[in-house]
Design an enzyme around this catalytic site. Sequence first.
Site, PDB file in Angstrom:
ATOM      1  N   CYS A  12       0.831  -1.219   0.000  1.00 17.64           N
ATOM      2  CA  CYS A  12       0.000   0.000   0.000  1.00 17.64           C
ATOM      3  C   CYS A  12       0.864   1.267   0.000  1.00 17.64           C
ATOM      4  O   CYS A  12       1.078   1.884  -1.042  1.00 17.64           O
ATOM      5  CB  CYS A  12      -0.953   0.012   1.190  1.00 17.64           C
ATOM      6  N   SER A  14       4.283   2.146   0.872  1.00 24.28           N
ATOM      7  CA  SER A  14       5.644   2.345   0.333  1.00 24.28           C
ATOM      8  C   SER A  14       5.745   2.172  -1.188  1.00 24.28           C
ATOM      9  O   SER A  14       6.495   2.931  -1.817  1.00 24.28           O
ATOM     10  CB  SER A  14       6.684   1.503   1.086  1.00 24.28           C
TER      11      SER A  14
HETATM   12  P1  4NP Z   1       1.226  -1.217   3.918  1.00 27.23           P
HETATM   13  O1  4NP Z   1      -0.246  -1.728   4.355  1.00 27.23           O
HETATM   14  O2  4NP Z   1       2.117  -1.450   5.111  1.00 27.23           O
HETATM   15  O3  4NP Z   1       1.015   0.225   3.641  1.00 27.23           O
HETATM   16  O4  4NP Z   1       1.608  -2.040   2.690  1.00 27.23           O
HETATM   17  C1  4NP Z   1      -0.490  -2.994   4.892  1.00 27.23           C
HETATM   18  C2  4NP Z   1      -0.568  -4.078   4.047  1.00 27.23           C
HETATM   19  C3  4NP Z   1      -0.835  -5.318   4.566  1.00 27.23           C
HETATM   20  C4  4NP Z   1      -1.013  -5.478   5.929  1.00 27.23           C
HETATM   21  C5  4NP Z   1      -0.911  -4.369   6.767  1.00 27.23           C
HETATM   22  C6  4NP Z   1      -0.644  -3.131   6.247  1.00 27.23           C
HETATM   23  N1  4NP Z   1      -1.319  -6.761   6.464  1.00 27.23           N
HETATM   24  O5  4NP Z   1      -1.560  -6.860   7.673  1.00 27.23           O
HETATM   25  O6  4NP Z   1      -1.363  -7.755   5.722  1.00 27.23           O
END
Ligand code: 4NP
Length: 155
Positions: A12, A14
């Site tokens: 999401c 990064s």
């Molecule tokens: P990101 O968002 O850290 O911005 O890529 C997330 C993507 C997946 C998860 C958590 C946050 N997850 O728990 O799977």
Amino acid sequence: MKVLFVCLGNICRSPLAEAVFKHKITAHQLADRIEADSCGTGDYHLGHQPDPRTIKTAQRNGVAIWHEARQLMDQDLTEFDYILAMDQSNYDNILKMPSAGRHQHKVRLLREFDPLGMGDVPDPYWGNLDDFQEVFQIVDRSMDGFLKEVKRTLA
Ligand code: 4NP
């Protein structure tokens, strides 16, 4: 110069930050002097494309995006000149890597460069497209501030 953007899942925030940064360095004719990548501190989504909502948000805002999720490695701390964390939790986890002691000065929060205020880039994973657009706006304006710093460093 090498710049690494770090979040938790690397699907999401990064990869969107990496895409926005690449868009801006191309527009500023700096693409041949700077490399950018992104990764996650977690290992939930290794090899995955960005979340469909990340891709949609990038496209809506005219930014090309391509990435395969990978996890932060200790070697990244040696290799990259700037390591920009999307939030405090990821910042803290980067500093737990074995080589962090020697490279702590490279690790920063992206929103240090946000003219509207510091803090976390909120995790949009459990949210909706509006939350992704908010992330885009935070990342976009923080990146303008970061680009000024990059230009000073390169000068
Ligand atoms: P990101 O968002 O850290 O911005 O890529 C997330 C993507 C997946 C998860 C958590 C946050 N997850 O728990 O799977």
